[in-house]
Design a protein around this motif. Sequence first.
Motif, PDB file in Angstrom:
ATOM      1  N   ALA B  85     -44.029  -8.867 -32.155  1.00 17.28           N
ATOM      2  CA  ALA B  85     -43.419  -8.080 -31.094  1.00 17.28           C
ATOM      3  C   ALA B  85     -43.257  -6.648 -31.567  1.00 17.28           C
ATOM      4  O   ALA B  85     -43.444  -6.340 -32.731  1.00 17.28           O
ATOM      5  N   ASN B  86     -42.924  -5.790 -30.628  1.00 20.52           N
ATOM      6  CA  ASN B  86     -42.685  -4.416 -31.000  1.00 20.52           C
ATOM      7  C   ASN B  86     -41.471  -3.878 -30.266  1.00 20.52           C
ATOM      8  O   ASN B  86     -41.060  -4.417 -29.248  1.00 20.52           O
ATOM      9  N   VAL B  87     -40.939  -2.801 -30.818  1.00 24.18           N
ATOM     10  CA  VAL B  87     -39.856  -2.102 -30.141  1.00 24.18           C
ATOM     11  C   VAL B  87     -40.498  -1.173 -29.113  1.00 24.18           C
ATOM     12  O   VAL B  87     -41.710  -1.039 -29.064  1.00 24.18           O
ATOM     13  N   TYR B  88     -39.681  -0.510 -28.281  1.00 24.76           N
ATOM     14  CA  TYR B  88     -40.227   0.516 -27.384  1.00 24.76           C
ATOM     15  C   TYR B  88     -40.429   1.791 -28.185  1.00 24.76           C
ATOM     16  O   TYR B  88     -39.465   2.469 -28.519  1.00 24.76           O
ATOM     17  N   ASP B  90     -41.581   4.577 -27.369  1.00 26.50           N
ATOM     18  CA  ASP B  90     -41.271   5.825 -26.658  1.00 26.50           C
ATOM     19  C   ASP B  90     -39.769   6.079 -26.558  1.00 26.50           C
ATOM     20  O   ASP B  90     -39.354   7.123 -26.063  1.00 26.50           O
ATOM     21  N   LEU B  91     -38.982   5.102 -26.991  1.00 25.69           N
ATOM     22  CA  LEU B  91     -37.533   5.289 -26.964  1.00 25.69           C
ATOM     23  C   LEU B  91     -37.017   5.476 -28.389  1.00 25.69           C
ATOM     24  O   LEU B  91     -37.630   5.002 -29.345  1.00 25.69           O
ATOM     25  N   ASN B  95     -31.661   4.166 -28.175  1.00 26.64           N
ATOM     26  CA  ASN B  95     -31.908   3.754 -26.787  1.00 26.64           C
ATOM     27  C   ASN B  95     -32.527   2.362 -26.683  1.00 26.64           C
ATOM     28  O   ASN B  95     -32.313   1.653 -25.704  1.00 26.64           O
ATOM     29  N   PHE B  99     -30.650  -0.344 -24.364  1.00 29.40           N
ATOM     30  CA  PHE B  99     -31.352  -1.108 -23.339  1.00 29.40           C
ATOM     31  C   PHE B  99     -31.098  -2.602 -23.510  1.00 29.40           C
ATOM     32  O   PHE B  99     -30.768  -3.302 -22.543  1.00 29.40           O
ATOM     33  N   MET B 100     -31.205  -3.076 -24.749  1.00 32.94           N
ATOM     34  CA  MET B 100     -30.957  -4.504 -24.984  1.00 32.94           C
ATOM     35  C   MET B 100     -29.534  -4.882 -24.573  1.00 32.94           C
ATOM     36  O   MET B 100     -29.306  -5.906 -23.939  1.00 32.94           O
ATOM     37  N   GLU B 102     -27.644  -3.489 -22.342  1.00 31.10           N
ATOM     38  CA  GLU B 102     -27.522  -3.516 -20.879  1.00 31.10           C
ATOM     39  C   GLU B 102     -28.192  -4.763 -20.307  1.00 31.10           C
ATOM     40  O   GLU B 102     -27.695  -5.378 -19.362  1.00 31.10           O
ATOM     41  N   LEU B 103     -29.317  -5.118 -20.912  1.00 27.08           N
ATOM     42  CA  LEU B 103     -30.063  -6.272 -20.415  1.00 27.08           C
ATOM     43  C   LEU B 103     -29.257  -7.563 -20.555  1.00 27.08           C
ATOM     44  O   LEU B 103     -29.412  -8.501 -19.784  1.00 27.08           O
ATOM     45  N   MET B 147     -32.131  -5.329 -32.338  1.00 25.68           N
ATOM     46  CA  MET B 147     -32.174  -5.561 -30.888  1.00 25.68           C
ATOM     47  C   MET B 147     -31.803  -7.005 -30.572  1.00 25.68           C
ATOM     48  O   MET B 147     -31.080  -7.285 -29.614  1.00 25.68           O
ATOM     49  N   ALA B 148     -32.306  -7.905 -31.406  1.00 20.61           N
ATOM     50  CA  ALA B 148     -32.009  -9.323 -31.180  1.00 20.61           C
ATOM     51  C   ALA B 148     -30.536  -9.627 -31.401  1.00 20.61           C
ATOM     52  O   ALA B 148     -30.005 -10.603 -30.873  1.00 20.61           O
TER      53      ALA B 148
END
Lengths: 253, 317
Positions: B85-88, B90-91, B95, B99-100, B102-103, B147-148
């Motif tokens: 997997a990869n992170v975003y 562009d962020l 951020n 995002f995580m 908020e999700l 993120m996880a």
Amino acid sequence: MQAVSQSATTGLRRSLAVAKKNAMIYYLKPPVLIFGVLFPVFMFLAFAVGRDVPRQSLAPGLIAMTILFTASSVGPMIAPWERKAKTYERLLSAPLSILQLVLGDILAGFIYGLVISLVPLLLGILILGAHIEYPLLYAAGLILSAFCFAALGALMAALPTDEPSMVMMLSNLVRIPLLFISGVFIPINQMPVWGQKLAMLSPLSYTSDLMRLALGHGSLWGGYLNFAALLFFIAVFLQAAVFFHRRGIVRVF
Amino acid sequence: MQAIQAQNLVKRYGSVLAVDDVSFSVAPGEIFGFLGPNGAGKSTTQRMLTGVIAPDAGDIQIFGYDLLRCPNPAKQLMGIVPEMANVYVDLSAWNNLMFMGELYGIGKKTRISRAARLLEQFNLLEKKDLKAKGFSKGMKQRLLICMAMMNDPQTLFLDEPTSGLDVQSTHLIRNLLREFNARGQTIFLTTHNIEEANQLCDRVAIINRGRVVAIDRPQNLKLTLQSLQSLEVAFSSPLQSMDILYSVEAVNEVKKTGDKFRLYTNQPARAILSVVDLARRHNLEILSINTLGPSLEDVFLRLTGGQEKRGAHNASC
Ligand SMILES: Nc1ncnc2c1ncn2[C@@H]1O[C@H](COP(=O)(O)OP(=O)(O)O)[C@@H](O)[C@H]1O
Ligand SMILES: [Mg+2]
């Protein structure tokens, strides 16, 4: 009832989180800028220049075309891009449904469409001498149309590929023909009967008819029919987008 | 109640049976290793456990929540690092984490304090406002684990989290996984790295061609294969024939590895005496002799049909 409404707001909040992420990442991607902003301008100039029509009658078509191209240009990028960039699986494992995820993609296109379509409106008012006769009608038509085309964009993104350019190509194969059958350049009521029948198949026809009505150029179908048709297309695109995105997952993983 | 309960999972891709009737359960607080070679069905299993794809048959419960019938409460308890997997990019790192948060519906205050703490733990705090585009592979992987962790998950699922990483990142990640586990987090760790499973896991399931071949503690898996203890012997001059090594007492199998010989035995002490005796009788000088415990690698090869593999390897030499 409480539980239902609570989970609906939770769901909406998560869709908004997705939409915000999409806005931060995709609004400025070159294909979105080219096909969402530059392309409608050039298309319009190509058709407007040198034709013998009253200038202000060009505004509704210009606005309708811009809504289509901007609102539907973000959606096709997102899912393929995320498959390629390896961020898609992470999204699918988050606690939100495919519908909420697709709604997040649609909202991003919807907001992009709303904002960018201010440009042709201002151009229309300042340069072409147009004015909005029915502001509420204009706003409602703009909102429904932008949502409808954003849903179309999200639907095309369901193509199970990780090549954004593939989806951009598909989306242009769909969108460009729509321009010619939907009363953007020639008002639908001036088309031959077969042309009018063909126009009924395109959601863009209802947008351009509404925009003509709102800017005071009269309408072929009238407000109610146009709204009903746009709502119908929204329902179809949304259902189909959710269905095909769900089916695509199996092919990707 | 089990942290993860998988029952009779089946997943087919066309004619490929990727996962074939896999069942296991993971207790709360355990580090559970899911170990197998490439193509064994590890990632497919993790994708089913994390709700990305639906199994063709079977049941999954996460802390008692039925993942297949009602996914969101179960998903809310999971932290997930998918394969490759990869992170975003562009962020910014920050951020990505916002995002995580908020999700997963994490409130703003918690989001901010948690993100700052995680970035600190994973040595990324100074880079928090940089776009992840410029991050090294190790930094991206660390950010992915942050993120996880944003939803403070009960169970962490990681698919080959250290595969292809630099030594420092690998070390940092393994230590933090131990630390998370010490604070009560359950960990499901997919890996093809035997040493990693050995170092980190309380129990290991070994999977091959879609089937679980064994589930046990790493130590027990070793014990069940006592006969895989071995001596590694090097002589100063080449042997006329390997066959004489079979006359060493208590030896079941002999393998040549480079210029050394590996003698498999369940009585290493007796075999050593016998080798020394043999060397004396044949006028061979012993350069070195080592006893090797059964490595998980041996266990792994034996359990996953290593016999065939070993044969193939010999044939190509
Ligand atoms: N999306 C897919 N389509 C077809 N076959 C797949 C797909 N995903 C996995 N497979 C097959 O399923 C088997 C298991 O794959 P995978 O779970 O990725 O193994 P592992 O993670 O243990 O390396 C392999 O034979 C692989 O080729
Ligand atoms: Mg894998």
